[in-house]
Design a protein around this motif. Structure first.
Motif, short mmCIF file in Angstrom:
data_model
loop_
_atom_site.label_atom_id
_atom_site.label_comp_id
_atom_site.label_asym_id
_atom_site.label_seq_id
_atom_site.Cartn_x
_atom_site.Cartn_y
_atom_site.Cartn_z
N ASN A 63 0.81 -1.21 0.00
CA ASN A 63 0.00 0.00 0.00
C ASN A 63 0.85 1.26 0.00
OD1 ASN A 63 -2.35 -1.30 -0.28
ND2 ASN A 63 -3.20 -0.80 1.74
N GLU A 64 2.03 1.21 0.61
CA GLU A 64 2.94 2.36 0.54
C GLU A 64 3.28 2.65 -0.92
OE1 GLU A 64 4.21 4.52 2.73
OE2 GLU A 64 2.99 3.67 4.34
N MET A 65 3.57 1.56 -1.65
CA MET A 65 3.91 1.73 -3.06
C MET A 65 2.73 2.29 -3.84
SD MET A 65 6.22 -1.28 -4.67
CE MET A 65 6.85 -2.36 -3.42
N LEU A 66 1.53 1.74 -3.58
CA LEU A 66 0.35 2.21 -4.29
C LEU A 66 0.10 3.70 -3.99
CD1 LEU A 66 -2.12 -0.80 -3.93
CD2 LEU A 66 -0.87 -0.05 -5.96
N LYS A 67 0.29 4.08 -2.72
CA LYS A 67 0.11 5.49 -2.37
C LYS A 67 1.12 6.35 -3.11
CE LYS A 67 -1.56 4.56 2.23
NZ LYS A 67 -0.99 4.42 3.58
N ALA A 68 2.35 5.83 -3.22
CA ALA A 68 3.41 6.59 -3.86
C ALA A 68 3.11 6.84 -5.34
CB ALA A 68 4.74 5.87 -3.71
N ILE A 69 2.42 5.88 -5.99
CA ILE A 69 2.11 6.14 -7.40
C ILE A 69 0.76 6.81 -7.57
CG2 ILE A 69 3.59 4.29 -8.29
CD1 ILE A 69 0.97 2.66 -8.73
N GLY A 70 0.21 7.35 -6.47
CA GLY A 70 -0.94 8.23 -6.60
C GLY A 70 -2.30 7.63 -6.27
N ILE A 71 -2.33 6.37 -5.82
CA ILE A 71 -3.61 5.82 -5.40
C ILE A 71 -3.79 6.16 -3.93
CG2 ILE A 71 -4.97 3.70 -5.14
CD1 ILE A 71 -3.17 2.57 -7.45
N SER A 72 -4.64 7.15 -3.66
CA SER A 72 -4.70 7.69 -2.30
C SER A 72 -5.44 6.76 -1.35
CB SER A 72 -5.36 9.06 -2.31
OG SER A 72 -6.64 8.93 -2.90
N ASP A 73 -6.33 5.95 -1.90
CA ASP A 73 -7.15 5.10 -1.03
C ASP A 73 -7.05 3.64 -1.46
OD1 ASP A 73 -8.89 4.39 0.93
OD2 ASP A 73 -10.69 4.78 -0.29
N PRO A 74 -5.87 3.02 -1.25
CA PRO A 74 -5.70 1.64 -1.71
C PRO A 74 -6.57 0.68 -0.91
CG PRO A 74 -3.81 2.33 -0.41
CD PRO A 74 -4.68 3.52 -0.55
N PRO A 75 -6.91 -0.48 -1.49
CA PRO A 75 -7.74 -1.45 -0.78
C PRO A 75 -7.05 -1.96 0.49
CG PRO A 75 -6.89 -2.38 -2.82
CD PRO A 75 -6.55 -0.93 -2.85
N LYS A 76 -7.85 -2.44 1.41
CA LYS A 76 -7.28 -2.97 2.65
C LYS A 76 -6.95 -4.46 2.53
CE LYS A 76 -9.20 0.30 6.00
NZ LYS A 76 -8.82 1.36 5.08
N TRP A 77 -6.97 -5.00 1.34
CA TRP A 77 -6.58 -6.36 1.04
C TRP A 77 -7.25 -7.38 1.95
CZ3 TRP A 77 -5.06 -6.05 -3.65
CH2 TRP A 77 -4.33 -4.95 -4.07
N ILE A 78 -6.45 -8.16 2.72
CA ILE A 78 -7.08 -9.25 3.47
C ILE A 78 -7.93 -8.76 4.64
CG2 ILE A 78 -5.44 -11.05 2.83
CD1 ILE A 78 -4.07 -10.58 5.51
#
Lengths: 313, 279
Positions: free
Chosen positions: A156-171
């Motif tokens: 999620n850190e990576m996803l946030k870094a590429i601009g996805i502000s609200d990444p899924p909470k996965w499991i």
């Protein structure tokens, strides 16, 4: 032709006139001796238990009640299963999980063709893609659990870094948990499928491709007309073993989600385990085991019939 | 397709792309390894430090191996159960495979059919009766029980039978004429001839036993008898937020097997490709 029966039987050898008969008897005895450890083991640990499962499926019984507490309820367990929301959900999740099979088969097939034909250092690639398959699922699941950590995990850190502000909470998210586990399962299964596909590719005669080259066929045509059809026995095998293995998914659920959140990742074997060894409802759990057994049996039998129709040998 | 002529440009490009892909594929393992070397405070720093600033290797691994949940014990248990199961399973499977392929006897086909049927039964469908059985015959919570559960694999019989069938019957017949009985023929002639197949099966069986989670979960209760998979899980739930330690535990559980696999990779991969076997 004195066969050394003594070492096998400790019986005195039979009289000379009946030599042929005693030879055959010796063979039979030797045969039984050689296969008996396996037969005894399999009978006690597999055959009797599966019969017991079938019988217990018709009982209402709890581990703590002792043998006297057993009550025979006919098909009641199975009727209850049909109305058990958690069980239906488990079966549904099992069916959704089937989607992983064609996905990893496709990825593995593409990778296998690339590795078999278009790369240097083949054995490096074979090993690299095989590593998840030989790794302990429990340890791998623990690693992914941390990678998927919703608030500060690396993914999620990576996803946030590429601009996805609200990444899924996965499991941790009921809508994403099953998909997350399916992705990990695909990642684990690629290695096995890849190895089998490479073996399948190597059994395709090279002169077929040479003939196609002479006819001026392009890569795609060669794939469609030669590679894909000649891989169909391999694909069929992988499809069947893949489907059967989705019915056995357990370790990863037990470690990562325990069927949660709110039942979104429960699957048949998990529910069976939970019912039998956590809630101690042995009879009811046995009826789940019976259903599981029937599913696997059905697929195996279906395989026999479908094989003739679908596979080009 | 293309002829042999030095470096093929297209092949080099594909190799480079595939190499990058394989690194991406293995990233979780790389992250696990790197994290196990870090101090806890640096585990989740972002951007990810692929080379730790501060190394904490010895402390992390010491805690895992000799701390509150001593991995030395679990390691020993895993090795003991793994090696014994492998040896016993190889012997039982090879004997049955020899019996079914090289000895002609009445009922052979019928008995083989029984073995074939058990192959279709999913292991989890019989856990409950096995559990009840083990509670009643005193094999519950013992390594012997665990070893027996893993030792009667029909798969090994199938795999090795295939190889025994490939041996010429003349070997057996001529040995018989020389006065050797089946035990002698099996042990000193047939078995050495299929040694590579046995080795392949042995490596696979060891890997499967080492990674097995379900059986120890259900049939082992005592803490000092646990094998690694449950130990890793317990360690994880105990260590809570100490992710560097958790990763050190995961590395400890995974790495030896990866090494076994890389050493034996040729026979493992060949065996899997040949038999199409699945654990």
């Amino acid at each position: 032709m004195g066969q050394n029966i003594e070492t096998l039987t400790k019986k005195p050898p039979a009289a000379g006139g009946r030599k042929a008969w005693s030879l055959q008897k010796g063979e039979t005895l030797a045969g039984f001796l050689f296969v008996s450890p396996m037969l005894i083991g399999v009978s006690i640990l597999v055959l009797i238990p599966i019969i017991a499962t079938l019988v217990l499926g018709f009982a209402d019984w709890n581990f703590v009640q002792g043998w006297e507490g057993i009550r025979w309820v006919g098909f009641q367990n199975f009727i209850n299963l049909l109305e058990d929301e958690m069980f239906i959900r488990s079966v549904r999740n099992n069916i959704i999980f089937l989607l992983t099979v064609p996905i990893y088969m496709l990825v593995s097939m593409v990778l296998a063709i690339l590795i078999d034909r278009y790369v240097y250092f083949k054995s490096y690639f074979k090993i690299a893609y095989f590593v998840p398959y030989v790794s302990m699922t429990v340890a791998v699941a623990v690693v992914w659990q941390v990678l998927f950590q919703p608030s500060y995990g690396p993914i999620n850190e990576m996803l946030k870094a590429i601009g996805i502000s609200d990444p899924p909470k996965w499991i941790a998210d009921p809508n994403f948990a099953l998909i997350s586990i399916m992705m990990i399962s695909i990642w684990i299964s690629i290695g096995f499928n890849l190895i089998i596909y490479i073996a399948g590719l190597q059994s395709i005669p090279k002169d077929l491709y040479e003939a196609a080259d002479i006819d001026g066929a392009n890569g795609w045509t060669k794939f469609r007309r030669i590679t894909f059809p000649l891989l169909s026995p391999t694909s069929f095998f992988l499809l069947v073993t893949g489907i059967i293995s989705t019915f056995k998914v357990f370790d990863i659920i037990a470690v990562m989600t325990q069927g949660g959140p709110i039942g979104s990742t429960t699957m048949m074997v998990w529910y069976l385990y939970d019912t039998a060894f956590v809630n101690l409802k042995v009879g009811y759990a046995s009826s789940i085991a019976v259903v599981l057994f029937l599913f696997v049996l059905l697929i195996t039998l279906g395989q026999w019939f479908a094989q003739k129709k679908w596979v080009n040998y | 397709m293309e002829m042999r002529e030095g470096l093929d440009f297209r092949k080099v490009i594909v190799t480079i792309v595939m190499f990058a892909g394989s690194i991406l594929f293995l990233l979780p393992f790389i992250w696990m390894l790197v994290t196990s070397f870090k101090v806890e405070s640096e585990v989740f720093t972002y951007p990810i430090q692929w080379i730790p600033k501060q190394w904490n290797v010895i402390e992390n691994y010491k805690e895992v191996w000799f701390g509150q949940y001593p991995f030395t014990t679990y390691y020993w248990n895993s090795i003991k159960v793994g090696v014994t199961t492998t040896l016993l399973s190889c012997l039982v499977s090879a004997m049955a495979a020899y019996g079914f392929s090289k000895i002609k006897f009445k009922a052979s086909n019928f008995l083989f059919l029984i073995v074939l049927i058990t192959y279709m039964i999913p292991g989890q469908a019989i856990l409950i009766p096995q559990f009840i059985l083990y509670r009643n015959i005193g094999l519950f919570d013992s390594h012997l029980g665990l070893i027996l559960l893993g030792s009667f694999s029909v798969l090994g019989t199938f795999m090795l039978r295939q190889f025994f069938m490939g041996l010429h019957q003349e070997f057996i017949e001529s040995a018989k004429i020389d006065g050797a009985g089946h035990p002698r023929i099996f042990w000193s002639i047939a078995l050495p001839l299929v040694k590579p197949a046995v080795a392949t099966y042995a490596i696979l069986r060891f890997i499967w036993t080492w990674n097995d989670y379900t059986n120890p979960l259900i049939f082992i209760r005592s803490d000092q008898l646990l094998t690694l998979p449950i130990a890793v899980q317990k360690f994880t739930s105990m260590s809570g937020e100490f992710y560097s330690l958790i990763m050190a535990a995961a590395v400890s559980a995974i790495l030896p097997l990866i090494i076994v696999f890389i050493i034996g990779q040729k026979s493992v991969i060949e065996g899997i490709a040949l038999g199409g076997v699945k654990g």
